[in-house]
Motif scaffolding. Structure first.
Motif, PDB file in Angstrom:
ATOM      1  N   GLY A 137      60.140 -43.716  24.309  1.00 19.35           N
ATOM      2  CA  GLY A 137      60.438 -44.915  23.521  1.00 19.35           C
ATOM      3  C   GLY A 137      61.633 -44.729  22.629  1.00 19.35           C
ATOM      4  O   GLY A 137      62.459 -43.873  22.909  1.00 19.35           O
ATOM      5  N   PRO A 138      61.724 -45.541  21.553  1.00 20.14           N
ATOM      6  CA  PRO A 138      60.663 -46.443  21.057  1.00 20.14           C
ATOM      7  C   PRO A 138      60.485 -47.678  21.935  1.00 20.14           C
ATOM      8  O   PRO A 138      61.426 -48.142  22.554  1.00 20.14           O
ATOM      9  CB  PRO A 138      61.166 -46.828  19.668  1.00 20.14           C
ATOM     10  CG  PRO A 138      62.654 -46.729  19.771  1.00 20.14           C
ATOM     11  CD  PRO A 138      62.929 -45.598  20.712  1.00 20.14           C
ATOM     12  N   LEU A 139      59.247 -48.174  21.959  1.00 16.18           N
ATOM     13  CA  LEU A 139      58.917 -49.372  22.710  1.00 16.18           C
ATOM     14  C   LEU A 139      58.443 -50.442  21.726  1.00 16.18           C
ATOM     15  O   LEU A 139      57.682 -50.141  20.802  1.00 16.18           O
ATOM     16  CB  LEU A 139      57.819 -49.082  23.731  1.00 16.18           C
ATOM     17  CG  LEU A 139      58.224 -48.134  24.870  1.00 16.18           C
ATOM     18  CD1 LEU A 139      56.994 -47.658  25.633  1.00 16.18           C
ATOM     19  CD2 LEU A 139      59.187 -48.830  25.813  1.00 16.18           C
ATOM     20  N   PRO A 140      58.873 -51.686  21.883  1.00 11.65           N
ATOM     21  CA  PRO A 140      58.556 -52.752  20.921  1.00 11.65           C
ATOM     22  C   PRO A 140      57.059 -52.927  20.691  1.00 11.65           C
ATOM     23  O   PRO A 140      56.276 -52.960  21.635  1.00 11.65           O
ATOM     24  CB  PRO A 140      59.166 -54.005  21.577  1.00 11.65           C
ATOM     25  CG  PRO A 140      60.188 -53.496  22.516  1.00 11.65           C
ATOM     26  CD  PRO A 140      59.693 -52.169  23.010  1.00 11.65           C
ATOM     27  N   GLU A 141      56.676 -53.029  19.442  1.00 14.36           N
ATOM     28  CA  GLU A 141      55.306 -53.345  19.021  1.00 14.36           C
ATOM     29  C   GLU A 141      54.267 -52.295  19.442  1.00 14.36           C
ATOM     30  O   GLU A 141      53.070 -52.572  19.425  1.00 14.36           O
ATOM     31  CB  GLU A 141      54.865 -54.717  19.572  1.00 14.36           C
ATOM     32  CG  GLU A 141      55.677 -55.883  19.054  1.00 14.36           C
ATOM     33  CD  GLU A 141      55.528 -56.111  17.549  1.00 14.36           C
ATOM     34  OE1 GLU A 141      54.405 -55.951  17.035  1.00 14.36           O
ATOM     35  OE2 GLU A 141      56.528 -56.445  16.902  1.00 14.36           O
ATOM     36  N   LEU A 142      54.723 -51.096  19.805  1.00 12.00           N
ATOM     37  CA  LEU A 142      53.781 -50.048  20.194  1.00 12.00           C
ATOM     38  C   LEU A 142      53.776 -48.963  19.128  1.00 12.00           C
ATOM     39  O   LEU A 142      54.805 -48.349  18.856  1.00 12.00           O
ATOM     40  CB  LEU A 142      54.175 -49.444  21.547  1.00 12.00           C
ATOM     41  CG  LEU A 142      53.111 -48.553  22.206  1.00 12.00           C
ATOM     42  CD1 LEU A 142      51.912 -49.387  22.649  1.00 12.00           C
ATOM     43  CD2 LEU A 142      53.696 -47.811  23.402  1.00 12.00           C
ATOM     44  N   ASP A 143      52.610 -48.735  18.526  1.00 12.20           N
ATOM     45  CA  ASP A 143      52.476 -47.763  17.450  1.00 12.20           C
ATOM     46  C   ASP A 143      51.704 -46.548  17.979  1.00 12.20           C
ATOM     47  O   ASP A 143      50.478 -46.546  18.025  1.00 12.20           O
ATOM     48  CB  ASP A 143      51.736 -48.386  16.261  1.00 12.20           C
ATOM     49  CG  ASP A 143      51.695 -47.473  15.045  1.00 12.20           C
ATOM     50  OD1 ASP A 143      52.137 -46.311  15.156  1.00 12.20           O
ATOM     51  OD2 ASP A 143      51.220 -47.915  13.983  1.00 12.20           O
ATOM     52  N   THR A 144      52.430 -45.525  18.400  1.00 18.24           N
ATOM     53  CA  THR A 144      51.774 -44.333  18.966  1.00 18.24           C
ATOM     54  C   THR A 144      50.950 -43.586  17.933  1.00 18.24           C
ATOM     55  O   THR A 144      50.092 -42.778  18.293  1.00 18.24           O
ATOM     56  CB  THR A 144      52.820 -43.376  19.565  1.00 18.24           C
ATOM     57  OG1 THR A 144      53.789 -43.038  18.563  1.00 18.24           O
ATOM     58  CG2 THR A 144      53.530 -44.024  20.749  1.00 18.24           C
ATOM     59  N   TYR A 145      51.178 -43.870  16.637  1.00 19.92           N
ATOM     60  CA  TYR A 145      50.396 -43.220  15.593  1.00 19.92           C
ATOM     61  C   TYR A 145      48.956 -43.724  15.577  1.00 19.92           C
ATOM     62  O   TYR A 145      48.073 -43.093  15.019  1.00 19.92           O
ATOM     63  CB  TYR A 145      51.053 -43.454  14.229  1.00 19.92           C
ATOM     64  CG  TYR A 145      50.652 -42.466  13.167  1.00 19.92           C
ATOM     65  CD1 TYR A 145      50.890 -41.100  13.327  1.00 19.92           C
ATOM     66  CD2 TYR A 145      50.029 -42.891  11.995  1.00 19.92           C
ATOM     67  CE1 TYR A 145      50.523 -40.186  12.357  1.00 19.92           C
ATOM     68  CE2 TYR A 145      49.660 -41.981  11.011  1.00 19.92           C
ATOM     69  CZ  TYR A 145      49.913 -40.634  11.200  1.00 19.92           C
ATOM     70  OH  TYR A 145      49.543 -39.732  10.224  1.00 19.92           O
ATOM     71  N   LYS A 146      48.720 -44.878  16.235  1.00 24.62           N
ATOM     72  CA  LYS A 146      47.369 -45.432  16.329  1.00 24.62           C
ATOM     73  C   LYS A 146      46.730 -45.160  17.696  1.00 24.62           C
ATOM     74  O   LYS A 146      45.657 -45.681  17.992  1.00 24.62           O
ATOM     75  CB  LYS A 146      47.410 -46.948  16.084  1.00 24.62           C
ATOM     76  CG  LYS A 146      47.798 -47.322  14.656  1.00 24.62           C
ATOM     77  CD  LYS A 146      47.784 -48.830  14.467  1.00 24.62           C
ATOM     78  CE  LYS A 146      48.136 -49.199  13.023  1.00 24.62           C
ATOM     79  NZ  LYS A 146      48.139 -50.674  12.814  1.00 24.62           N
ATOM     80  N   MET A 147      47.407 -44.347  18.513  1.00 27.48           N
ATOM     81  CA  MET A 147      46.942 -44.099  19.877  1.00 27.48           C
ATOM     82  C   MET A 147      46.419 -42.680  20.054  1.00 27.48           C
ATOM     83  O   MET A 147      46.801 -41.774  19.316  1.00 27.48           O
ATOM     84  CB  MET A 147      48.092 -44.346  20.861  1.00 27.48           C
ATOM     85  CG  MET A 147      48.623 -45.766  20.860  1.00 27.48           C
ATOM     86  SD  MET A 147      50.142 -45.937  21.839  1.00 27.48           S
ATOM     87  CE  MET A 147      49.521 -45.592  23.493  1.00 27.48           C
ATOM     88  N   VAL A 148      45.552 -42.506  21.036  1.00 26.70           N
ATOM     89  CA  VAL A 148      45.148 -41.169  21.475  1.00 26.70           C
ATOM     90  C   VAL A 148      45.521 -41.050  22.950  1.00 26.70           C
ATOM     91  O   VAL A 148      45.355 -41.990  23.725  1.00 26.70           O
ATOM     92  CB  VAL A 148      43.639 -40.907  21.275  1.00 26.70           C
ATOM     93  CG1 VAL A 148      43.301 -40.849  19.809  1.00 26.70           C
ATOM     94  CG2 VAL A 148      42.791 -41.963  21.969  1.00 26.70           C
TER      95      VAL A 148
END
Length: 309
Positions: A92-103
């Motif tokens: 990324g970065p990819l629009p509207e994607l928050d990897t900090y909230k992902m597993v």
């Protein structure tokens, strides 16, 4: 050795139902569902208000990077989860994607054979997230598009299939449309790039698509919707579904049914606030019709061992 299945249960679509229960009732309800269905992997919304529980005995916990919410539970006896060995920041970065909230764990499924040195019979990447990644998004459609692109890049980088499960707060038709569109675009681009290289190695252009099929099916996705009884379907616009690489063998999603009520053992099919229960007629008047969903992943038969001859 025959085929076996990996059981996956998701509480993401039932988050609102869990929040409707009293705080003291949430953990016992979760424990009853998990003990009754015995999933190998359990997907949670990562909502601390709904998930006021410690790890269920025998299950490991997987947190989001901020460590403020448990997103995954997994059976320690059957599953190993490790961090990805690729740098996802370069996706990324990819629009509207928050990897900090992902597993994004790498999953290893162990054989069922009782042995001190159990073999790994299946590997794939699992992608999930806190429910707020979609609920707080300014553009949920863009978030879904970025999520699918991210998972395609993850599959190509790791050369492992991807299973996607989390609360998307978006309608089923939109999920299918976006998933099919991005899968088709990815396939056309990949086949075009591979074709020029294969022609140099004396392959016919017509052979390209079939030759690279297994690799294509790592990043091409299918959507698996919960096919429940219409009476039990939620009125919420969001879909109860899973998304996965085509190479993975999944069953259609279904409602989890393990709760029992009253003396005649009628089945409580939904997560509800019960107003009245009659022991004679065994009727339930419900305020909600939301409950967990489940799917199974087929573990293919291992090739036979040969001992010469």
């Amino acid at each position: 050795m025959g085929r076996d299945n990996l059981s996956i249960v998701s509480f993401n679509s039932s988050r609102r139902g869990l929040n409707s229960l009293k705080t003291s009732e949430r953990s016992p309800y979760l424990e009853r569902i998990i003990e009754g269905s015995s999933p190998d992997i359990c997907l949670l919304p990562g909502d601390d208000k709904a998930m006021t529980m410690n790890a269920v005995r025998g299950y490991g916990q997987y947190y989001v990077p901020s460590a403020d919410g448990t997103v995954l539970l997994y059976d320690n006896n059957r599953i190993r989860m490790n961090e990805q060995q690729v740098n996802v920041n370069r996706f990324g970065p990819l629009p509207e994607l928050d990897t900090y909230k992902m597993v994004l764990p790498s999953v290893q499924v162990l054989s069922l054979m009782p042995s001190n040195d159990r073999s790994v019979v299946k590997e794939f990447s699992l992608v999930s997230w806190k429910y707020t990644m979609f609920s707080q998004s300014r553009d949920k459609t863009r978030t879904l598009e970025s999520l699918i692109v991210f998972c395609q890049r993850l599959a190509l980088s790791t050369e492992k299939a991807v299973f996607i499960g989390g609360e998307m707060a978006i309608d089923y038709d939109t999920i299918v449309k976006i998933t099919k569109n991005l899968s088709q675009k990815g396939r056309e681009r990949y086949v075009s790039d591979a074709q020029s290289e294969m022609v140099d190695h004396a392959f016919l252009p017509s052979m390209t698509k079939a030759t690279v099929r297994d690799r294509r099916h790592l990043f091409e996705m299918n959507v698996y919707k919960c096919k429940s009884d219409p009476v039990l379907s939620s009125n919420e616009p969001q879909a109860d579904c899973f998304i996965s690489s085509k190479i993975l063998e999944l069953s259609e999603a279904k409602l989890v049914d393990v709760e029992k009520v009253c003396s005649r053992q009628c089945k409580l099919e939904t997560l509800v606030d019960v107003k009245k229960v009659s022991s004679k007629q065994c009727k339930l008047e419900t305020l909600r019709k939301i409950c967990p969903t489940a799917t199974t992943m087929t573990i293919p038969q291992r090739p036979p061992r040969h001992h010469g001859g």
